[in-house]
Scaffold this motif. Sequence first.
Motif, short mmCIF file in Angstrom:
data_model
loop_
_atom_site.label_atom_id
_atom_site.label_comp_id
_atom_site.label_asym_id
_atom_site.label_seq_id
_atom_site.Cartn_x
_atom_site.Cartn_y
_atom_site.Cartn_z
N PRO A 37 0.90 -1.02 0.05
CA PRO A 37 0.02 -0.30 -0.15
C PRO A 37 0.77 1.38 -0.04
CG PRO A 37 -0.88 -1.53 1.62
CD PRO A 37 0.39 -2.04 1.19
N ALA A 38 1.98 1.35 0.63
CA ALA A 38 2.94 2.35 0.72
C ALA A 38 3.35 2.79 -0.63
CB ALA A 38 4.14 2.29 1.43
N PHE A 39 3.69 1.56 -1.44
CA PHE A 39 4.16 1.75 -3.02
C PHE A 39 3.08 2.66 -3.64
CE2 PHE A 39 4.07 0.18 -7.47
CZ PHE A 39 5.31 0.84 -7.82
N LYS A 40 1.77 2.04 -3.72
CA LYS A 40 0.61 2.72 -4.39
C LYS A 40 0.48 4.18 -3.96
CE LYS A 40 -1.84 -1.76 -5.12
NZ LYS A 40 -2.94 -2.41 -4.95
N ARG A 41 0.58 4.36 -2.63
CA ARG A 41 0.54 5.77 -2.08
C ARG A 41 1.39 6.65 -2.70
NH1 ARG A 41 0.26 4.58 2.79
NH2 ARG A 41 2.44 5.01 3.14
N ARG A 42 2.66 6.12 -2.74
CA ARG A 42 4.12 7.11 -3.25
C ARG A 42 3.87 7.35 -4.74
NH1 ARG A 42 7.13 3.41 -0.04
NH2 ARG A 42 7.65 2.27 -2.05
N LEU A 43 3.15 6.24 -5.41
CA LEU A 43 2.98 6.45 -6.89
C LEU A 43 1.80 7.32 -7.32
CD1 LEU A 43 3.93 5.29 -9.47
CD2 LEU A 43 2.26 3.35 -9.35
N ARG A 44 0.95 7.23 -6.61
CA ARG A 44 -0.47 8.13 -6.74
C ARG A 44 -0.01 9.53 -6.09
NH1 ARG A 44 -3.84 5.22 -4.34
NH2 ARG A 44 -3.22 5.73 -2.23
N ASP A 45 0.85 9.69 -5.24
CA ASP A 45 1.40 11.22 -4.86
C ASP A 45 2.41 11.61 -5.74
OD1 ASP A 45 -0.05 11.10 -2.48
OD2 ASP A 45 1.79 10.68 -1.09
N LYS A 46 3.25 10.97 -6.36
CA LYS A 46 4.30 11.20 -7.47
C LYS A 46 3.44 11.85 -8.80
CE LYS A 46 8.00 9.73 -10.42
NZ LYS A 46 8.82 8.50 -10.80
N ARG A 47 2.12 11.09 -9.24
CA ARG A 47 1.43 11.39 -10.05
C ARG A 47 0.83 12.75 -9.89
NH1 ARG A 47 -0.71 5.43 -11.77
NH2 ARG A 47 1.06 4.59 -12.70
N ARG A 48 0.23 12.78 -8.81
CA ARG A 48 -0.43 14.15 -8.38
C ARG A 48 0.55 15.21 -8.53
NH1 ARG A 48 -3.83 11.91 -3.73
NH2 ARG A 48 -5.72 10.91 -4.87
N ALA A 49 1.67 15.08 -8.09
CA ALA A 49 2.91 16.25 -7.98
C ALA A 49 3.21 16.51 -9.52
CB ALA A 49 4.16 15.70 -7.28
#
Length: 151
Positions: A37-49
Motif C-alpha cells: 500500500p505504501a508503494f501505491k500511495r507514493r506512486l499516486r502522490d508522484k503522479r499528482r505532483a
Amino acid sequence: MPGVRIFLGLLAALAACGVVAFVGYCVYFDWKRRGDPAFKRRLRDKRRAEQPKTKERGAQLWNPANEKLQELFLQEIRMGELWLSRGEHRMGVDHLSNALLMCGQPQELLKAFKHILPPRVFEMLLHKILLICQQFEADMNEQKYLEDDPD
C-alpha cells in the motif's frame, strides 16, 4: 569425450536453472512491491505532483495576462473577419489560422469557427491548418536530421 559433453550439459542446465531462479525472484519481488500500500500511495502522490507541472508548461505558452499577445490574437481575428467580409477567403483563412496558432485553446476556437464560418471557408481553414502542421513536422524532421548529421 563423453565426460565433456555431460559436463557441458550440466553446466547448461545449471545456467538455465539460474536464469529461471532470477526471473522468478524478479517476478516475486515486483509482485510484493506492487501489492504494498505504501508503494501505491507514493506512486499516486508522484503522479499528482507531476500534474501541475504539465499545466504550468501550457500556461507558459499561452499567458492570458500577456496583453500584447491578446492584442495580436484579436487583431488576427479582426483581419480574418475583414477579409472574409470582402470576399477574400484565402486572406481571411490565413489570418484566422494565425489566430488559431496563437490561441491557448485552439479546439474551442475551432468549434466556434465551425458554427460561425460557411462550410467552404471552414474546410479551407482545416486544410490550411493541415498544411501548417505538415510544414512544422517537416521542419522538425529537417532540424533533427541536421542535429544528427556528424558533418
